[in-house]
Design an enzyme around this catalytic site. Structure first.
Site, mmCIF file in Angstrom:
data_model
loop_
_atom_site.group_PDB
_atom_site.id
_atom_site.type_symbol
_atom_site.label_atom_id
_atom_site.label_comp_id
_atom_site.label_asym_id
_atom_site.label_seq_id
_atom_site.Cartn_x
_atom_site.Cartn_y
_atom_site.Cartn_z
ATOM 1 C CD GLU A 188 -9.393 -5.287 -1.313
ATOM 2 O OE1 GLU A 188 -9.782 -4.318 -1.947
ATOM 3 O OE2 GLU A 188 -9.000 -5.122 0.022
ATOM 4 C CD1 TRP B 127 -12.321 -4.371 -4.422
ATOM 5 C CD2 TRP B 127 -12.130 -2.662 -5.844
ATOM 6 N NE1 TRP B 127 -11.226 -3.913 -4.293
ATOM 7 C CE2 TRP B 127 -11.062 -2.909 -4.907
ATOM 8 C CE3 TRP B 127 -11.999 -1.521 -6.864
ATOM 9 C CZ2 TRP B 127 -9.825 -1.938 -5.104
ATOM 10 C CZ3 TRP B 127 -10.967 -0.655 -6.899
ATOM 11 C CH2 TRP B 127 -10.023 -1.210 -5.920
ATOM 12 C CE1 TYR C 197 -4.012 -0.851 -5.779
ATOM 13 C CE2 TYR C 197 -6.407 -1.151 -6.270
ATOM 14 C CZ TYR C 197 -5.430 -0.623 -5.850
ATOM 15 O OH TYR C 197 -6.019 0.740 -5.098
ATOM 16 N NE ARG D 93 18.773 -4.936 -10.417
ATOM 17 C CZ ARG D 93 19.530 -5.122 -11.282
ATOM 18 N NH1 ARG D 93 19.260 -6.199 -12.225
ATOM 19 N NH2 ARG D 93 20.689 -4.486 -11.536
ATOM 20 C CB CYS E 128 -5.062 3.930 -3.593
ATOM 21 S SG CYS E 128 -6.680 4.784 -4.069
ATOM 22 N NE ARG F 223 -3.696 6.963 -7.031
ATOM 23 C CZ ARG F 223 -5.071 7.467 -6.891
ATOM 24 N NH1 ARG F 223 -5.278 8.776 -5.992
ATOM 25 N NH2 ARG F 223 -6.107 6.946 -7.104
ATOM 26 C CG ASP G 171 -10.742 6.410 3.671
ATOM 27 O OD1 ASP G 171 -10.780 6.797 4.757
ATOM 28 O OD2 ASP G 171 -11.982 6.254 3.178
#
Length: 279
Positions: A58, A79, A93, A134, A153, A173, A176
């Protein structure tokens, strides 16, 4: 790892019951945080087996920048539930990590969109200016987030160099606890190690803030009972953590690293615990 067990206990003991979009209720807790030192070993859970091959596949798919899962699904199906029939994924992502759209004015004052490779920017900046504040990568694109079936997520992370060590902080955010967090922890630890090696630094700490940390909790006898994670997590808490494994990465340029260049050594773990994914 004790920090993971502490996280599980805190959510189960302090969280509130809430409905979720999946149709499976959750035990939810706001603003959870933990930190692990990568010098202590690679943070792959030992109180249940975690499929590191899938974690690595992944992560490398993220780093490819692809916005489809046609190559990824040769190795893992994690996915498949969120892609369309052709394997396209609205919220990939890695696409935003490596092709983030940026609107800027040209010399004529006209707006133009260019793509930003955020990963390469971070690597280049660390090499040039390791004290920079930064060193941020984001997968959250507001327009995409308003239409995507599953907005990111783990949506933003930042690097920090201190005393020759590269640290990483991830903000998520929605987390699980049973299924997602162990994958996230291992993936971002691996990414930190990869970038540290590229920049001639040592791996430092991985820190993780979860806005909504939750455990899926379906009532016994309900049609969603198969999605309950509480019993499995309580079983996991009874198990004694084992020594952490070691991850070896081949000495190759960052963008040339492939699956076979990673070796997980001395991974001892308890038996798997089956958790069903709530889609």
């Amino acid at each position: 790892m004790q920090v993971y067990h502490d996280l599980v206990r805190r959510v189960l003991e302090e969280g509130e019951h809430k409905p979720s979009r999946t149709g499976v209720d959750t035990i939810s807790l706001f603003g959870c945080f933990y930190s692990v030192d990568l010098a202590d070993g690679f943070p792959l859970l030992t109180t249940k087996r975690v499929n590191f091959d899938a974690v690595l596949r992944e992560l490398l798919w993220y780093l490819s920048g692809e916005n489809h899962i046609r190559n990824l699904r040769q190795y893992t199906k994690i996915w498949d539930d969120w892609a369309d029939e052709d394997g396209n994924l609205e919220t990939a992502y890695g696409y935003y990590w490596r092709h983030f759209p940026s609107a800027q004015r040209d010399e004529n004052g006209e707006w133009r969109v260019r793509e930003v490779d955020q990963i390469q920017y971070v690597i280049d900046t660390i090499k040039r200016e390791p004290t920079s504040r930064r060193l941020v990568v984001t997968a959250w694109e507001p327009g995409n987030a308003t239409t995507s079936r599953l907005p990111p997520c783990h949506y933003s992370y930042a690097f920090h160099v201190s005393n020759g060590r590269l640290n990483c902080h991830l903000t998520q955010r929605s987390g699980d606890i049973a299924l997602g967090i162990p994958f996230n922890m291992a993936a971002y630890a691996c990414l930190t190690m990869m970038i540290a090696q590229e920049c001639d630094l040592l791996p430092g700490k991985f820190a993780h803030t979860i806005v909504d940390a939750h455990v899926y909790a379906a009532q016994a006898g309900s049609k969603m009972e198969a999605y309950d994670h509480v019993a499995g997590l309580r079983e996991q808490l009874k198990r004694e953590p084992l020594p952490l494994p070691t991850l070896k990465i081949a000495k190759k340029p960052f963008n040339e690293l492939r699956f076979e260049d990673f070796e997980l050594q001395n991974y001892q773990c308890h038996e798997p615990i089956r958790f069903k994914v709530a889609v």
